[in-house]
Design an enzyme around this catalytic site. Sequence first.
Site, PDB file in Angstrom:
ATOM      1  NE  ARG A  90     -11.636  -1.070 -26.281  1.00 19.34           N
ATOM      2  CZ  ARG A  90     -11.743  -1.371 -27.574  1.00 19.34           C
ATOM      3  NH1 ARG A  90     -10.688  -1.591 -28.290  1.00 19.34           N
ATOM      4  NH2 ARG A  90     -12.938  -1.445 -28.143  1.00 19.34           N
ATOM      5  CE1 TYR A  91     -10.224   1.204 -21.244  1.00 22.44           C
ATOM      6  CE2 TYR A  91     -12.250   0.562 -22.348  1.00 22.44           C
ATOM      7  CZ  TYR A  91     -11.149   1.382 -22.267  1.00 22.44           C
ATOM      8  OH  TYR A  91     -10.956   2.360 -23.194  1.00 22.44           O
ATOM      9  NE  ARG A  94     -15.199   0.833 -19.126  1.00 23.43           N
ATOM     10  CZ  ARG A  94     -14.043   1.118 -18.523  1.00 23.43           C
ATOM     11  NH1 ARG A  94     -13.675   0.463 -17.446  1.00 23.43           N
ATOM     12  NH2 ARG A  94     -13.256   2.040 -19.009  1.00 23.43           N
ATOM     13  CB  CYS A 103     -27.223   0.695 -37.763  1.00 24.53           C
ATOM     14  SG  CYS A 103     -25.671   0.139 -37.026  1.00 24.53           S
ATOM     15  CB  CYS A 107     -23.081   7.140 -38.939  1.00 18.18           C
ATOM     16  SG  CYS A 107     -24.495   6.819 -37.862  1.00 18.18           S
ATOM     17  CB  CYS A 110     -19.902   3.970 -38.748  1.00 16.96           C
ATOM     18  SG  CYS A 110     -19.917   2.580 -37.600  1.00 16.96           S
ATOM     19  NE  ARG A 112     -17.512  -1.524 -32.548  1.00 11.82           N
ATOM     20  CZ  ARG A 112     -18.041  -1.059 -31.408  1.00 11.82           C
ATOM     21  NH1 ARG A 112     -19.272  -0.607 -31.374  1.00 11.82           N
ATOM     22  NH2 ARG A 112     -17.335  -1.058 -30.297  1.00 11.82           N
ATOM     23  CG  ASP A 273     -12.802   6.396 -33.407  1.00 13.34           C
ATOM     24  OD1 ASP A 273     -11.907   6.658 -32.593  1.00 13.34           O
ATOM     25  OD2 ASP A 273     -13.976   6.117 -33.080  1.00 13.34           O
ATOM     26  CG  ASP A 310     -11.741   4.472 -28.519  1.00 12.41           C
ATOM     27  OD1 ASP A 310     -10.993   3.729 -27.879  1.00 12.41           O
ATOM     28  OD2 ASP A 310     -12.985   4.418 -28.495  1.00 12.41           O
ATOM     29  CE  LYS A 317     -14.612   5.503 -25.678  1.00  9.47           C
ATOM     30  NZ  LYS A 317     -14.781   4.156 -25.214  1.00  9.47           N
TER      31      LYS A 317
HETATM   32  S1  SF4 Z   1     -22.215   4.948 -35.637  1.00 13.32           S
HETATM   33 FE1  SF4 Z   1     -22.011   2.958 -36.698  1.00 13.32          FE
HETATM   34  S2  SF4 Z   1     -22.806   1.456 -35.249  1.00 13.32           S
HETATM   35 FE2  SF4 Z   1     -23.560   3.478 -34.592  1.00 13.32          FE
HETATM   36  S3  SF4 Z   1     -25.577   3.725 -35.612  1.00 13.32           S
HETATM   37 FE3  SF4 Z   1     -24.040   4.706 -36.914  1.00 13.32          FE
HETATM   38  S4  SF4 Z   1     -23.502   3.071 -38.383  1.00 13.32           S
HETATM   39 FE4  SF4 Z   1     -24.473   2.060 -36.650  1.00 13.32          FE
END
Ligand code: SF4
Length: 349
Positions: A90-91, A94, A103, A107, A110, A112, A273, A310, A317
Amino acid sequence: MTVRTLRNASDLVEAGLIAPERAAALERVAAQYAVAITPAMAELIDAADPGDPIARQFTPDVAELDILPVESDDPVGDFAHSPVEGVVHRYPDRALLKVNHACAVYCRFCFRREMVGPEGLRPLSPAALDAAMAYIAERPAIWEVIVTGGDPFILSPRRLREVMRRLGAIDHVKVVRFHTRVPAVAPEAVTDELVAALKAPGKAVYVALHANHAREMTPQARAACAKIVDAGIPMLGQTVLLAGVNDDPETLSALMRALVETRIKPYYLHHADLAPGTSHLRTSIAEGQALMRAMRGTVSGLCQPTYVLDIPGGHGKVPVGPDYLSEGYVEDPAGRSHAYWPSARDETD
Ligand code: SF4
């Protein structure tokens, strides 16, 4: 005591974390978005507290089935900026390297969530990893590689060593940053072998720990982080601002202090997000700014993260305040305005 990761509604019932009558509804959520609660996190949950901030982060909720039109499967635009599988660029200086998409915990907020989990994107195949490494090697402007996922710390030390060996061979990559929740959510996984695997001669390595509540910083989590820092690897903290988890000044300050006590510098406070089914966990930006104001002046400067958003669609960001300076005035931490000249040099010349 829970001895294995909980992965579905019946596991949660068995562990006493949800009432049996909630299981059927939560199974529908789990069919959509992966569930995993490690023993360390299950242990922290107070099942008698319906608002428990640890449970709120990891226990599925029927509210996740309520998807708003503004929410998106790819809220930060990873796909739009992915030139080859596993790389997000994106940048200019980096790039993200996403070697796996699993994972230790999943979460509920999340960003993603459509990509991670057993049903999510597959880990990079050897050929895809070759192509990702070649992309980085061919672009001398890439100064920093951020190894993320999923969570790279659930890879075996052997695989991490291999990733670092290959990044270590790219001269223009000077910095490698790992993003992980593992030291807090599964501290037993931070072995000496794993820490040694993170190092590569001539590269500055950083580990950014994602933690959202001071209770996550258990003695075991602090010991896991100490192992990393004692090995000469600086740590940064990143936190997601979450309604009902850390959206009050005392809770947020306690977390930032716990991080700094653990020698982790708070780096970003992320505004949550627009991931699908997460509106019950999002605050407003005005609430986030008020929290940042409340911490400024009452909590050490070392404990202050930058509050960032973001921009949806992958536009990058940016810090979102609060802003203390306006034309002719500056506000002090107590909220009092003082005259100041933004171009004070002109006034004193
Ligand atoms: S925020 Fe998303 S990518 Fe990060 S540990 Fe939690 S579930 Fe996994």
